[in-house]
Design a protein around this motif. Sequence first.
Motif, mmCIF file in Angstrom:
data_model
loop_
_atom_site.group_PDB
_atom_site.id
_atom_site.type_symbol
_atom_site.label_atom_id
_atom_site.label_comp_id
_atom_site.label_asym_id
_atom_site.label_seq_id
_atom_site.Cartn_x
_atom_site.Cartn_y
_atom_site.Cartn_z
ATOM 1 N N UNK A 1 0.835 -1.206 0.000
ATOM 2 C CA UNK A 1 0.000 0.000 0.000
ATOM 3 C C UNK A 1 0.872 1.258 0.000
ATOM 4 N N UNK A 2 2.007 1.192 0.703
ATOM 5 C CA UNK A 2 2.894 2.352 0.812
ATOM 6 C C UNK A 2 3.618 2.634 -0.509
ATOM 7 N N UNK A 3 4.139 1.579 -1.145
ATOM 8 C CA UNK A 3 4.966 1.757 -2.341
ATOM 9 C C UNK A 3 4.148 1.812 -3.636
ATOM 10 N N UNK A 4 3.020 1.082 -3.678
ATOM 11 C CA UNK A 4 2.228 1.012 -4.917
ATOM 12 C C UNK A 4 0.773 1.351 -4.573
ATOM 13 N N UNK A 5 0.479 2.627 -4.472
ATOM 14 C CA UNK A 5 -0.804 3.072 -3.919
ATOM 15 C C UNK A 5 -2.025 2.430 -4.583
ATOM 16 N N UNK A 6 -1.957 2.174 -5.885
ATOM 17 C CA UNK A 6 -3.095 1.590 -6.601
ATOM 18 C C UNK A 6 -3.479 0.234 -6.005
ATOM 19 N N UNK A 7 -4.759 0.001 -5.823
ATOM 20 C CA UNK A 7 -5.229 -1.237 -5.186
ATOM 21 C C UNK A 7 -5.375 -2.383 -6.171
ATOM 22 N N UNK A 8 -5.613 -2.097 -7.440
ATOM 23 C CA UNK A 8 -5.787 -3.142 -8.437
ATOM 24 C C UNK A 8 -7.181 -3.753 -8.375
ATOM 25 N N UNK A 9 -7.515 -4.525 -9.394
ATOM 26 C CA UNK A 9 -8.822 -5.187 -9.447
ATOM 27 C C UNK A 9 -8.673 -6.608 -9.983
ATOM 28 N N UNK A 10 -9.596 -7.464 -9.594
ATOM 29 C CA UNK A 10 -9.574 -8.859 -10.018
ATOM 30 C C UNK A 10 -9.936 -8.962 -11.497
ATOM 31 N N UNK A 11 -9.105 -9.688 -12.266
ATOM 32 C CA UNK A 11 -9.318 -9.858 -13.704
ATOM 33 C C UNK A 11 -9.674 -11.322 -13.990
ATOM 34 N N UNK A 12 -10.942 -11.560 -14.293
ATOM 35 C CA UNK A 12 -11.433 -12.927 -14.464
ATOM 36 C C UNK A 12 -10.726 -13.652 -15.610
ATOM 37 N N UNK A 13 -10.557 -12.990 -16.736
ATOM 38 C CA UNK A 13 -9.919 -13.632 -17.904
ATOM 39 C C UNK A 13 -8.459 -13.999 -17.608
ATOM 40 N N UNK A 14 -7.779 -13.120 -16.915
ATOM 41 C CA UNK A 14 -6.392 -13.414 -16.547
ATOM 42 C C UNK A 14 -6.328 -14.587 -15.565
ATOM 43 N N UNK A 15 -7.305 -14.661 -14.659
ATOM 44 C CA UNK A 15 -7.363 -15.776 -13.712
ATOM 45 C C UNK A 15 -7.515 -17.107 -14.455
ATOM 46 N N UNK A 16 -8.404 -17.123 -15.449
ATOM 47 C CA UNK A 16 -8.572 -18.342 -16.256
ATOM 48 C C UNK A 16 -7.276 -18.697 -16.982
ATOM 49 N N UNK A 17 -6.615 -17.687 -17.506
ATOM 50 C CA UNK A 17 -5.367 -17.909 -18.225
ATOM 51 C C UNK A 17 -4.303 -18.507 -17.295
ATOM 52 N N UNK A 18 -4.232 -17.996 -16.063
ATOM 53 C CA UNK A 18 -3.266 -18.510 -15.087
ATOM 54 C C UNK A 18 -3.511 -19.984 -14.783
ATOM 55 N N UNK A 19 -4.761 -20.326 -14.522
ATOM 56 C CA UNK A 19 -5.089 -21.710 -14.158
ATOM 57 C C UNK A 19 -4.891 -22.664 -15.333
ATOM 58 N N UNK A 20 -5.131 -22.186 -16.544
ATOM 59 C CA UNK A 20 -4.895 -23.021 -17.730
ATOM 60 C C UNK A 20 -3.421 -23.357 -17.907
#
Length: 440
Positions: A199-218
């Motif tokens: 949180x201190x170094x990279x203020x952006x919180x980010x968001x969950x990416x469903x397509x990327x999640x599928x790609x990772x598991x594949x």
Amino acid sequence: MLQFFYMSKSFFSASSALLLDRIFRAGIGLLVSIAIARHYGPTEFGQLSYVLLAASLFGVFATLGLDEIGPRDMAALHSDHPSRQDMLKTILRIRSFGGLLAYFLLVVFIYIEVGNEPTWWVALILGLYLPLQSADAYDYRFRVEKKFTLIAITRTVSALISSAFKVLSVVFGWPIYAISAAMTGEYAVNSIIFSRLNKYYFQSRGSFQFNYAKQLLNRSWKIILSGLVITFQSRIEYYLIEKFLGWNSVGQYAAALKIFEVLDMAPIIFSLLLLPELAVLISGAPRKKFIEAFQCAYLGGFFIYLAMLPIMVVIIIAFPFAFGHKYDLAQDLLPFLIIRPLFGMFTAVRGVFVILEHRYIYPLIASLMGLLVSFVLALLLIPRMGLYGAVAANLLGLFSSTILADLLFYRDSCRSWWTCFSQLSFVAGKIKSSLRMKNG
């Protein structure tokens, strides 16, 4: 050809904090483990070790193979990938889910095995580290951003707090559940510190990416499968020891192997330093240069193993003073384990070249061979020879997954370790030349 032994200063200085952290934590962990083993005795130490080993088996579902894929994706930042913060958020969610699944499987497995006994309560407390381990995703981001010192400090602080709590548990005679809570607490502290630093170094919180999640598991299923087989191979004899010989014998066997696990650090560090240097050195090089690099790597592995022999002798001599008379049987097993680190070195060196040649299925084949041999021999030998049979099954399984597997399926590796000493004169010449330049 020996260039890869002279590691680039920039790489070594950047990663030295992580290497020192690993060595420090391994040393502290060993000392605390000795204190725990002495205080609680072989039976309770065996129960704790059994749960830890079962957790490492189901831990494959907690990591989901992302320890290899995650940092690579964050470093590469391909056009079809989200931002690093989105990657981080996605990996955190996936690993949290995998950790909860792993925790559920661990608790159910231990309950089926032992019922509502102290071992099950140990699993209930200790197994909580599996979902907490998802915070390792922060580690990926910090590595990519070259913030190695932050990683080292975080993990060292967490380990020191956990170790202090374990020591207090021993001093005040608290039940074994306190040790389990301390182990879980280490991951909780890691998670809190990593989260705050992110949180201190990279203020952006980010968001969950469903397509990327599928790609990772594949992409990760092969790594998950391979990890399961490798873990089964290295843990199967513990399960059979408990079935045939009881908790006391599990504790004896765990103590004997625990003292040697510190030496497993050497091949891990060697491969960690070797891979990036070799990747640059042999990129686009002719096959002859690749084989020479393979030979030199094995030669370096042999030298490191030879350097470890005096340490192993000291370990065998010091073991009875460290663990006490309760572990006399474990002491008798130690001389047979001297060959074990050599197999670990073979696996580490071969693993580097497997990655460089993109032979990702080969570790699975080798581990399946080792698992089959380990299981069959453990089933046959443990009832007849006790813990000596377990050691024999373990070593012959390692032999099968390294030497025998290479003979059958990876001849380049086999030829390289067999002929590696042919590079001795070349290596000696390079070292002399380097010393002359340094003194000149």
